[in-house]
Design an enzyme around this catalytic site. Structure first.
Site: not given
Length: 368
Positions: A79, A138
């Protein structure tokens, strides 16, 4: 009726790792919207029969099962922070002739993801068994972290003797990481009409003392196992106010404490509460750091093999990374990946293309 569009796909993982980096970046995957990239990663890995491919949500795991005496985990998050008109990627020739790939995720951390995908495909007979982990969420609250979810749901998927996080380190090795704490410091007052402000108590004005304490605060540099970690305590947000003609009765200053890995989470919380003694303090997010662990023999072998290709010496990781999660599992872990961490999350995020290739060569030299 328009023809259905096909799902995005990645190019041949065994090809140029720099081109693969661009392709991974060009599939947008802001936190919470990783599905398309996770699908593409899963499909690309399943094309390689030497890998067992597993999935949990938008986290994809691929691993060899060669019966080696040791297992290494290579992990990276897929991400990114929000896009800022910096996709699709573009290749730019910088001053001095170096090629740079510009765009969201080129530094944090799709260069590291591309390196891992490439090596997962080309390393059919690594010296140790390898588990390749590509996970979601994350860049947001730690409770949502995809690696943390794997720890809870499938701890056996993450078993290993050493972990390498492909976080950006400008091609160097960074040991351990700082811990991080976020807290809300609240002031209270009494509402009144702003034309008769003397009848109220202004909670925003009362926050001035909080900001004064932050301005006066002197962060520490802490030596931990031979690496010096910088701490920091900063305001990162402030909210308050009801209407333009009202005295506010509440104000919240959000602070972020980055603490050395020699301090545990309880100690970090106690320190913040001491700094803001007399105020209402609510801790909203807290994750401990990780000591460098460079004295582990397998880590030492990694350092020797990688620096033989890249040069340099290990340094500390100033931010928080998931090496801390591996440390909690008793697995020594280091950060190693392409991209200047000073450019992470920047609108002009960009990575030297040759650095991506060098990181791939260095990691391949160690694993092969």
């Amino acid at each position: 009726m328009a023809a259905p569009t096909s799902a995005p796909a990645l190019p041949d993982l065994t090809g140029d790792v720099a081109a693969l980096t661009a392709a991974v970046c060009d599939i947008p995957s802001v936190s919470g919207d990783e599905r398309a990239l996770a699908d593409a990663i899963e499909a690309a890995l399943r094309a390689h029969p030497h890998l067992e491919v597993l999935r949990d949500g938008d986290a994809v795991v691929a691993r060899t099962r060669l019966g080696r005496e040791r297992r290494v985990v290579v992990a990276g998050h897929i991400d990114t922070v929000p896009i800022a008109s910096n996709l699709p990627t573009r290749l730019v020739r910088a001053e001095g002739g170096a090629e740079e790939l510009w765009g969201r995720g080129t530094v944090d951390m799709k260069g590291g993801v591309a390196v891992a995908l490439h090596l997962a495909a080309v390393l059919r007979e690594p010296r140790w068994d390898v588990t390749w982990v590509f996970y979601d969420h994350e860049e947001v609250a730690s409770a949502l972290n995809g690696l943390g979810r794997l720890v809870r749901n499938h701890p056996d998927w993450l078993e290993g003797d050493l972990a390498v996080l492909g976080e950006p380190t400008a091609g160097g090795i960074e040991g351990g990481c700082n811990g991080t704490l976020r807290a809300e410091i609240r002031t209270t007052g009494r509402t009144a009409h702003s034309a008769r402000g003397w009848r109220g108590v202004n909670a925003i004005h009362a926050a001035g003392e909080i900001l004064d304490r932050l301005n006066a605060y002197r962060a520490r540099d802490v030596d931990v196992d031979g690496l010096v970690f910088r701490e920091g305590l900063n305001a990162v947000g402030i909210t308050g106010g009801i209407a333009a003609n009202m005295i506010p009765d509440s104000c919240v200053v959000t602070v972020n404490y980055r603490f050395a890995p020699s301090l545990d989470p309880a100690g970090a919380e106690a320190h913040v509460r001491q700094v803001f003694e007399g105020y209402d303090v609510t801790v909203t997010d807290l994750a401990g750091g990780a000591r460098p662990g460079l004295d582990d023999p397998l880590v030492q072998g990694f350092v020797e093999a990688v620096t033989a290709v890249t040069g340099g010496a290990p340094g500390p990781k100033y931010g928080w990374t998931d090496v801390a999660r591996f440390a909690e599992l008793g697995i020594p872990a280091v950060n190693f990946g392409p991209g200047d961490p000073m450019l992470a999350h920047a609108d002009d995020e960009r990575c030297d293309v040759e650095q991506v290739r060098t990181c791939a060569r260095a990691l391949q030299a160690w694993l092969a």
